[in-house]
Scaffold this active site. Structure first.
Site: not given
Lengths: 407, 146
Positions: A121, A198, A201, A224, A361
């Site tokens: 991302h 990261d 997700q 999220k 993104c």
């Protein structure tokens, strides 16, 4: 897990959009919020809104307990060793920027390397571009397999003794690929590099254990994972965080302030300058309670089933190309014949089906895929097989509609 | 088959025609005014070239990538702008902008022609930026020229 019972907790899902029941398939952009989260935030503002860490009065104590209680929930949720390792941020972007601006600029020099992947991302690319630019380091990209997955041999070949930082997403927001973070961390450590993950997700959808991963930093967002926007978390190993300098200075984060010099509070507060995101943290705490009550393993299994079901349904539709590996998280990114993804998304929306269209993104990944944009349907615990059916049905209509106007 | 009137107001036949057979797609030779613009939120991209002689746009061509709305709008814009004085081209752009915002507009002496088909975009707020990209590129180029 009873999906119909789960759905009842999300008031927003019970509505019509453009004359059709809402089918929300954009949870990878932001998830919907259950009543428990909405109520927790409401309750804070109605009953004990106050600033934290300073009020002698009762409301101040309640607010501090709520805020710090949320930190403890996060700690347990990701299995950090102590709350000193849990820093509240505005989201994943701010969390990665904090690592880059503080750890990165201090520990990376000319000739050093930072290793990321083309699937990242933008929020896990640009902070490192900036570090590389200001320190004279090189930003290196891991090659990807044809299906977008990572091969550990490539990691072995790319990470060297010059590598100071490896930063990779655990789950791709476009490909749905689930990356072998634990193994990559081991390779990074072998070369003396720190591992940044990261987790935007992954954290909402699967059990995350930072001790088991052994990563040095782990970033994720509240919104999220059923929490509110504006709150996120940076986990960092205490030994590293202790040596790092804050990047925001002002109220809340100080120990002693003199005319010329000041000293910082201890962890984690030295990284939380200014009045913190109190309601956001309390909302995130409620979201964690909610997710744990349902069980991350149940959520993961449910989404896996939906993802595989969507793949098989889409394979029945001629002219649809799905990107990413077979083994994937609960999302499908696709293109449909010659119909541009924006047009796909507009027609689906007219049928009540909300999907994302664009570059997600991830412009370097779009380039890698050799497309300018894609459409994406992403699933969460409240989605059903009927949602997938409605989506596929609307997609077939889209093809027919554009087939006709083209024809 | 149709998904109903709502979509048909967006995807008018004339728009689809411009999408399928874009007018003035390509590049111009010689001394031209070039503007590259993209829509960072969705990845749409246009490279616009215009020939300006004696304060007048004498030719325009574009290349780019995007959805039906952005490409058809670019096609229509290049058609409309050809032969206009810079001032008039900028005025037309203002009229187009009002049209996209769903505001009242006075087309004056302009013959909007195919452009009128884009009026339906105003009802789809998420798609307005697609339609205005080419026009913004034209405005930017001509304002710099002025």
């Amino acid at each position: 897990m009873n999906v119909q019972e789960v759905r009842k907790m999300f008031p927003i899902l019970d509505q019509e959009v453009n004359g059709h029941p809402l089918v929300y398939l954009d949870s990878a952009a932001t998830s919907q919020k259950p009543v428990q989260v909405i109520e927790a935030i409401n309750d804070y503002y109605r009953r004990y809104n106050s600033n934290v860490h300073r009020g002698v009065h009762t409301l101040g104590t309640w607010a501090t307990d709520g805020y710090e209680g949320a930190r403890e929930k996060v700690r347990a949720f990701i299995n950090a060793s102590s709350t000193e390792e849990v820093i509240f941020t505005r989201g994943t972007t701010t969390a990665i920027n904090l690592v880059a601006s503080s750890y990165g600029r201090e520990n990376v020099g000319p000739g050093d390397e930072i290793v990321i992947t083309p699937m990242e991302h933008h929020s896990n690319i640009i902070p490192w571009q900036q570090v590389a630019r200001t320190t004279g380091a090189t930003l290196k990209y891991l090659p990807l397999q044809k299906d977008g997955s990572i091969n550990l041999e490539d990691v072995e070949n790319t990470v060297t003794d010059k590598t100071k930082i490896v930063s990779i997403m655990q789950v791709s927001n476009v490909l749905g690929a689930i990356n072998p973070i634990k193994e990559i961390t081991e390779i990074a450590h072998k070369h003396g590099a720190v591992m940044v993950v990261d987790g935007a997700q992954s954290t909402p959808h699967m059990k995350v254990d930072v001790k088991d991963l052994d990563c040095d930093f782990f970033a994720f967002s509240g919104h999220k994972m059923c929490g509110p926007t504006g709150i996120g978390v940076l986990y960092g190993k205490k030994a590293l965080l202790e040596k790092m300098e804050p990047i925001e200075f002002g109220g809340e984060m100080i120990d002693f302030v003199g005319l010329q010099e000041s000293t910082w509070k201890e962890l984690p507060w030295k990284f939380e300058g200014g009045t913190p995101i109190i309601a956001g943290a309390i909302g995130l705490g409620a979201a964690i309670d909610f997710l744990q009550e349902i069980g991350l393993e149940n959520i993961e299994a449910h989404e896996h089933k939906l993802g595989q079901y969507a793949l098989s349904r889409l394979s029945e539709v001629e002219g649809v190309e799905v990107y990413g590996p077979q083994k994937r998280a609960g999302l499908v990114t696709f293109n449909c014949d010659d119909v541009h993804p924006h047009d796909v998304a507009t027609v689906l929306d007219a049928e009540g089906v909300a999907v994302r269209a664009g570059h997600h993104c991830a412009q370097p990944l779009m380039k890698w895929l050799d497309v300018t944009a894609t459409a994406r349907a992403s699933f969460y615990l409240y989605n059903t097989e009927e949602d997938v059916d409605a989506f596929v049905k609307a997609l077939i209509k889209t093809k027919e509609y554009f087939g006709n106007v083209f024809g | 088959m149709s998904l109903g009137n709502q979509l048909d107001t967006l995807y008018r036949q004339v728009i689809m025609d411009h999408y399928k057979n874009p007018r003035n797609r390509g590049t111009l030779d010689g001394d031209t005014l070039s503007v590259n613009m993209n829509n960072p939120t969705c990845g749409d991209r246009i490279e616009l070239q215009m020939k300006v002689e004696d304060g007048k746009v004498t030719d325009a061509k574009f290349n780019g990538e995007g959805c039906s709305i952005s490409l058809s709008s670019a096609s229509m814009m290049t058609q409309a702008v050809k032969g206009l004085e810079i001032d008039d081209a900028l005025k037309l752009s203002e009229i187009f902008s009002s049209m996209m915002l769903g505001k009242e507009f006075d087309e004056g002496d302009f013959d909007l022609g195919d452009i009128e088909a884009l009026q339906g975009v105003a009802k789809f707020p998420a798609r307005i930026k697609c339609a205005t990209l080419a026009w913004k590129a034209m405005e930017k180029g001509l304002k710099e020229k002025e």
